[in-house]
Design a protein around this motif. Structure first.
Motif, PDB file in Angstrom:
ATOM      1  N   ALA A  44       0.830  -1.212   0.000  1.00 35.49           N
ATOM      2  CA  ALA A  44       0.000   0.000   0.000  1.00 35.49           C
ATOM      3  C   ALA A  44       0.862   1.260   0.000  1.00 35.49           C
ATOM      4  O   ALA A  44       0.564   2.234  -0.695  1.00 35.49           O
ATOM      5  N   LEU A  45       1.959   1.250   0.764  1.00 37.38           N
ATOM      6  CA  LEU A  45       2.822   2.426   0.859  1.00 37.38           C
ATOM      7  C   LEU A  45       3.583   2.687  -0.438  1.00 37.38           C
ATOM      8  O   LEU A  45       3.761   3.837  -0.844  1.00 37.38           O
ATOM      9  N   ILE A  46       4.027   1.613  -1.106  1.00 38.11           N
ATOM     10  CA  ILE A  46       4.726   1.784  -2.388  1.00 38.11           C
ATOM     11  C   ILE A  46       3.775   2.381  -3.419  1.00 38.11           C
ATOM     12  O   ILE A  46       4.133   3.293  -4.175  1.00 38.11           O
ATOM     13  N   ALA A  47       2.547   1.871  -3.465  1.00 33.81           N
ATOM     14  CA  ALA A  47       1.563   2.416  -4.407  1.00 33.81           C
ATOM     15  C   ALA A  47       1.262   3.873  -4.070  1.00 33.81           C
ATOM     16  O   ALA A  47       1.170   4.722  -4.964  1.00 33.81           O
ATOM     17  N   PHE A  48       1.159   4.162  -2.781  1.00 37.38           N
ATOM     18  CA  PHE A  48       0.835   5.527  -2.351  1.00 37.38           C
ATOM     19  C   PHE A  48       1.977   6.497  -2.633  1.00 37.38           C
ATOM     20  O   PHE A  48       1.750   7.703  -2.785  1.00 37.38           O
ATOM     21  N   SER A  49       3.207   5.990  -2.724  1.00 33.45           N
ATOM     22  CA  SER A  49       4.348   6.860  -2.995  1.00 33.45           C
ATOM     23  C   SER A  49       4.284   7.476  -4.383  1.00 33.45           C
ATOM     24  O   SER A  49       5.013   8.433  -4.679  1.00 33.45           O
ATOM     25  N   LEU A  50       3.417   6.953  -5.253  1.00 29.42           N
ATOM     26  CA  LEU A  50       3.268   7.494  -6.602  1.00 29.42           C
ATOM     27  C   LEU A  50       2.425   8.774  -6.624  1.00 29.42           C
ATOM     28  O   LEU A  50       2.129   9.297  -7.701  1.00 29.42           O
ATOM     29  N   THR A  51       2.039   9.257  -5.444  1.00 28.76           N
ATOM     30  CA  THR A  51       1.291  10.519  -5.369  1.00 28.76           C
ATOM     31  C   THR A  51       2.046  11.656  -6.058  1.00 28.76           C
ATOM     32  O   THR A  51       1.444  12.501  -6.719  1.00 28.76           O
ATOM     33  N   ALA A  52       3.379  11.675  -5.912  1.00 24.34           N
ATOM     34  CA  ALA A  52       4.175  12.738  -6.544  1.00 24.34           C
ATOM     35  C   ALA A  52       4.027  12.705  -8.058  1.00 24.34           C
ATOM     36  O   ALA A  52       3.929  13.750  -8.713  1.00 24.34           O
ATOM     37  N   LEU A  53       4.000  11.488  -8.634  1.00 28.88           N
ATOM     38  CA  LEU A  53       3.832  11.352 -10.082  1.00 28.88           C
ATOM     39  C   LEU A  53       2.456  11.831 -10.510  1.00 28.88           C
ATOM     40  O   LEU A  53       2.320  12.612 -11.474  1.00 28.88           O
ATOM     41  N   PHE A  54       1.420  11.386  -9.818  1.00 26.14           N
ATOM     42  CA  PHE A  54       0.055  11.787 -10.161  1.00 26.14           C
ATOM     43  C   PHE A  54      -0.124  13.294  -9.991  1.00 26.14           C
ATOM     44  O   PHE A  54      -0.837  13.934 -10.766  1.00 26.14           O
ATOM     45  N   SER A  55       0.527  13.870  -8.982  1.00 23.43           N
ATOM     46  CA  SER A  55       0.438  15.309  -8.772  1.00 23.43           C
ATOM     47  C   SER A  55       1.075  16.068  -9.932  1.00 23.43           C
ATOM     48  O   SER A  55       0.544  17.093 -10.393  1.00 23.43           O
ATOM     49  N   ALA A  56       2.211  15.558 -10.419  1.00 28.57           N
ATOM     50  CA  ALA A  56       2.895  16.206 -11.539  1.00 28.57           C
ATOM     51  C   ALA A  56       2.049  16.188 -12.805  1.00 28.57           C
ATOM     52  O   ALA A  56       2.160  17.078 -13.651  1.00 28.57           O
TER      53      ALA A  56
ATOM     54  N   THR B 253      -3.689  -2.166  -6.638  1.00 27.56           N
ATOM     55  CA  THR B 253      -4.598  -1.318  -7.427  1.00 27.56           C
ATOM     56  C   THR B 253      -5.317  -0.314  -6.536  1.00 27.56           C
ATOM     57  O   THR B 253      -5.436   0.875  -6.873  1.00 27.56           O
ATOM     58  N   LEU B 254      -5.797  -0.773  -5.381  1.00 21.99           N
ATOM     59  CA  LEU B 254      -6.463   0.130  -4.441  1.00 21.99           C
ATOM     60  C   LEU B 254      -5.495   1.196  -3.927  1.00 21.99           C
ATOM     61  O   LEU B 254      -5.879   2.348  -3.706  1.00 21.99           O
ATOM     62  N   GLY B 255      -4.234   0.817  -3.750  1.00 25.42           N
ATOM     63  CA  GLY B 255      -3.234   1.789  -3.329  1.00 25.42           C
ATOM     64  C   GLY B 255      -3.007   2.870  -4.378  1.00 25.42           C
ATOM     65  O   GLY B 255      -2.838   4.046  -4.039  1.00 25.42           O
ATOM     66  N   LEU B 256      -3.025   2.474  -5.658  1.00 23.18           N
ATOM     67  CA  LEU B 256      -2.887   3.453  -6.743  1.00 23.18           C
ATOM     68  C   LEU B 256      -4.076   4.412  -6.771  1.00 23.18           C
ATOM     69  O   LEU B 256      -3.909   5.621  -6.963  1.00 23.18           O
ATOM     70  N   ILE B 257      -5.287   3.864  -6.583  1.00 31.61           N
ATOM     71  CA  ILE B 257      -6.487   4.708  -6.544  1.00 31.61           C
ATOM     72  C   ILE B 257      -6.405   5.678  -5.367  1.00 31.61           C
ATOM     73  O   ILE B 257      -6.752   6.865  -5.487  1.00 31.61           O
ATOM     74  N   SER B 258      -5.901   5.190  -4.235  1.00 33.00           N
ATOM     75  CA  SER B 258      -5.737   6.046  -3.059  1.00 33.00           C
ATOM     76  C   SER B 258      -4.754   7.178  -3.349  1.00 33.00           C
ATOM     77  O   SER B 258      -4.969   8.321  -2.924  1.00 33.00           O
ATOM     78  N   ALA B 259      -3.684   6.888  -4.078  1.00 26.41           N
ATOM     79  CA  ALA B 259      -2.702   7.924  -4.427  1.00 26.41           C
ATOM     80  C   ALA B 259      -3.326   8.992  -5.325  1.00 26.41           C
ATOM     81  O   ALA B 259      -3.052  10.186  -5.164  1.00 26.41           O
TER      82      ALA B 259
END
Length: 306
Positions: A105-117, A159-165
């Motif tokens: 979950a944390l690895i998927a959530f770390s992609l928040t920076a990418l989604f923000s960009a 997948t749920l972690g990516l959606i959370s990000a």
């Protein structure tokens, strides 16, 4: 001379203390993922109790209710929308932990920076910068390594972690656009209050439908302890530390530090949850690639956006 030296040292000491406080807060944010995995409550009930107890603490220790009641209707409507975003974000994040584990979950959530960009320029109608496009291209192979190396039963959690990000990105964008309407404590209480109200409606519907996610409404003995730590330390106390630290640190240092949350969480997951026995080496190699790219992003951003 001595007096001038003292005046020079004060800002340095304040910045050093703020940096330490921010990292303590980020460590506590990472700890919340470990606590959620240890609880027997479903992900939905974890979110409900976290929101309820956090709002209760705000009401007991601050005068926030008086300020919140004075907010205009259109501001409350905006805060309600943001509350819906954080509710869905937390549901997906804690569900990702339940369906896989804290590290995934944390690895998927770390992609928040990418989604923000990617999402922030689109929503604000600005062109996406070349170095941000390059970030997305470079990080994709690492994501493929992580996803490909996961056990088959953990794919849903990733997948749920990516959606959370993605939801977290939308939350921060909306938060930044509306934070000027009131102080941060009142806004946080209002957003969490609306999120708790929406969660109560959702749980009521699931209870009527006899959904197994709400079979266990009350925490057991150990869950009460984990919830108390999550609310008092990982939410309220961590929030206070973050707010204090951000008054003395630059946006660059703050963003860089927040990217360490999955690192702290994954390091805690190994001795506490023994997740290294559940995951292959390829997961950690791919995760290390993702974290390296994410941590380098603030430096790349600073270089190309002088």
């Amino acid at each position: 001379m001595c007096l001038n030296l003292t005046k020079l040292m004060l800002p340095i000491a304040a910045e050093r203390r703020a940096y330490i406080e921010l990292h303590i807060a980020i460590f506590l944010y990472g700890l919340s993922a470990i606590l959620a995995k240890l609880m027997q409550l479903s992900s939905i009930m974890v979110v409900w109790w976290r929101l309820f107890l956090t709002c209760l603490v705000f009401l007991l220790v601050t005068n926030v209710w008086k300020t919140a009641r004075q907010l205009p209707l259109f501001v409350l409507q905006r805060f309600a929308g943001i509350g819906g975003l954080i509710m869905l974000c937390w549901i997906c994040f804690f569900a990702a932990i339940k369906y896989s584990n804290a590290s995934v979950a944390l690895i998927a959530f770390s992609l928040t920076a990418l989604f923000s960009a990617i999402l922030e320029p689109i929503l604000e109608r600005k062109p996406i910068k070349k170095h941000e496009i390059a970030l997305g291209i470079v990080i994709l192979p690492a994501v493929s390594i992580v996803a490909g190396g996961l056990p088959s039963n953990m794919g849903i959690g990733f997948t749920l972690g990516l959606i959370s990000a993605i939801l977290s990105t939308l939350f921060f964008i909306a938060n930044k656009k509306n934070i000027h309407f009131t102080d941060s404590i009142t806004m946080t209480f209002s957003v969490f209050g609306f999120a708790w109200f929406f969660m109560t409606l959702l749980i009521s519907i699931l209870y009527i439908l006899k959904n197994p996610l709400v079979d266990m409404l009350l925490p057991n003995g150990s869950d009460w302890f984990y919830l108390s730590v999550m609310v008092l330390l990982c939410t309220n106390f961590a929030y206070v530390l973050t707010f204090r630290a951000m008054q003395h640190l630059s946006a660059f240092m703050t963003n860089l530090a927040f990217n360490l949350e999955p690192v702290y969480g994954m390091l805690m997951a190994i001795p506490i949850l023994h997740e290294n026995k559940e995951l292959p080496l390829s997961f950690y190699l791919g995760g290390l690639m993702i974290l390296s790219i994410v941590l380098s992003y603030p430096f790349v951003k600073a270089k190309f956006e002088k």
